[in-house]
Design a protein around this motif. Structure first.
Motif, short mmCIF file in Angstrom:
data_model
loop_
_atom_site.label_atom_id
_atom_site.label_comp_id
_atom_site.label_asym_id
_atom_site.label_seq_id
_atom_site.Cartn_x
_atom_site.Cartn_y
_atom_site.Cartn_z
N ALA A 17 41.48 38.96 36.33
CA ALA A 17 41.59 40.13 35.47
C ALA A 17 41.06 39.85 34.07
N ARG A 26 38.02 41.88 32.40
CA ARG A 26 38.31 42.78 31.29
C ARG A 26 37.72 42.31 29.97
N ARG A 39 37.15 43.03 39.99
CA ARG A 39 37.71 44.19 39.31
C ARG A 39 38.73 44.90 40.21
N THR A 40 38.41 45.01 41.48
CA THR A 40 39.33 45.64 42.43
C THR A 40 40.64 44.86 42.50
N GLU A 67 42.80 45.49 39.45
CA GLU A 67 43.34 46.84 39.32
C GLU A 67 44.22 47.26 40.49
N GLU A 105 47.29 47.94 42.76
CA GLU A 105 48.68 48.24 42.44
C GLU A 105 49.65 47.69 43.48
N THR A 162 44.99 45.46 31.91
CA THR A 162 44.12 46.59 32.21
C THR A 162 44.25 47.70 31.17
#
Length: 225
Positions: free
Chosen positions: A168, A172, A190-191, A194, A196, A214
């Motif tokens: 991450a 970022r 990136r997936t 992000e 959840e 994020t």
């Protein structure tokens, strides 16, 4: 707030901010200025505290859980600063202003890497007057970190808390665009950053820290694919 006993934690000599600082350095001894190294290293510090259950992240604020001795000088100073900022009522500290204020974070972890022998410092002066030192990274260690990110992107390495946070932060901060990762690898990282549904794999504390990374604008430099 609990206090740990005076036993050094985690024998791994490299913490998450050390890893980010190492990835920031180029083979020519300079570093990626555009990747916002101080804020990225500061965010990685919070990530390391979360990995060690020293803080609790809620939204974009962090609450101190354990200010006890860690055995790492940089971490002990950071915990003391957070404790002072939190006050006697241990109020949450807002990361949206805390992270940009950590203007020496990159230099702190650069020095840790020098002491660990993972950066070789070459003293130089520009025009014979201005300090212009070079810091050459240990290629094997740096390449291994990049290889781990590639393996995570390819699905050949399982995600854990440390690797999820490293991924991450790399994405970022924009560092992913400077490490010769291809478009597909960047998209997969990136997936991961992000997702959840990582709570079961990385734990609630790390999942909350990922959400903060994020969301906090100060960390976000990257755009595009």
């Amino acid at each position: 707030m609990r206090q740990t006993e005076r036993v050094a934690e985690f024998p791994n000599p490299l913490s998450l901010p050390d890893e980010i600082a190492l990835l920031m350095h180029k083979d020519n001894g300079t570093y990626y200025v555009s990747a916002n190294p101080n804020t990225a290293a500061a965010a990685a510090e919070i990530g390391e505290l979360a990995l060690r259950d020293r803080v609790e992240v809620r939204g974009t604020a962090v609450r101190l859980l354990d200010a006890g001795w860690s055995g790492l000088p940089w971490m002990d100073r950071l915990l003391a600063e957070l404790q002072q900022r939190a006050g006697p009522d241990n109020q949450p500290v807002d990361l949206t202003w805390w992270l940009p204020g950590r203007t020496s974070a990159f230099q702190v972890h650069r020095q840790v890497l020098v002491e660990q022998g993972l950066l070789r410092r070459e003293h130089r002066k520009f025009l014979g007057v201005l300090p212009d030192d070079r810091y050459y990274p240990d290629r094997a260690t740096r390449d291994q970190l990049v290889a781990e990110l590639r393996e995570l992107a390819a699905g050949t390495r399982p995600v854990d808390g440390r690797l999820a946070l490293l991924s991450a932060l790399t994405v970022r901060s924009g560092l992913a665009y400077m490490l010769d990762l291809n478009r597909a690898e960047r998209a997969e990282l990136r997936t991961t950053a992000e997702r959840e549904d990582l709570g079961e794999a990385v734990g609630a504390a790390v999942a909350a820290t990922l959400a903060a990374i994020t969301a906090v604008p100060a960390i976000i430099v990257s755009a595009g694919g």
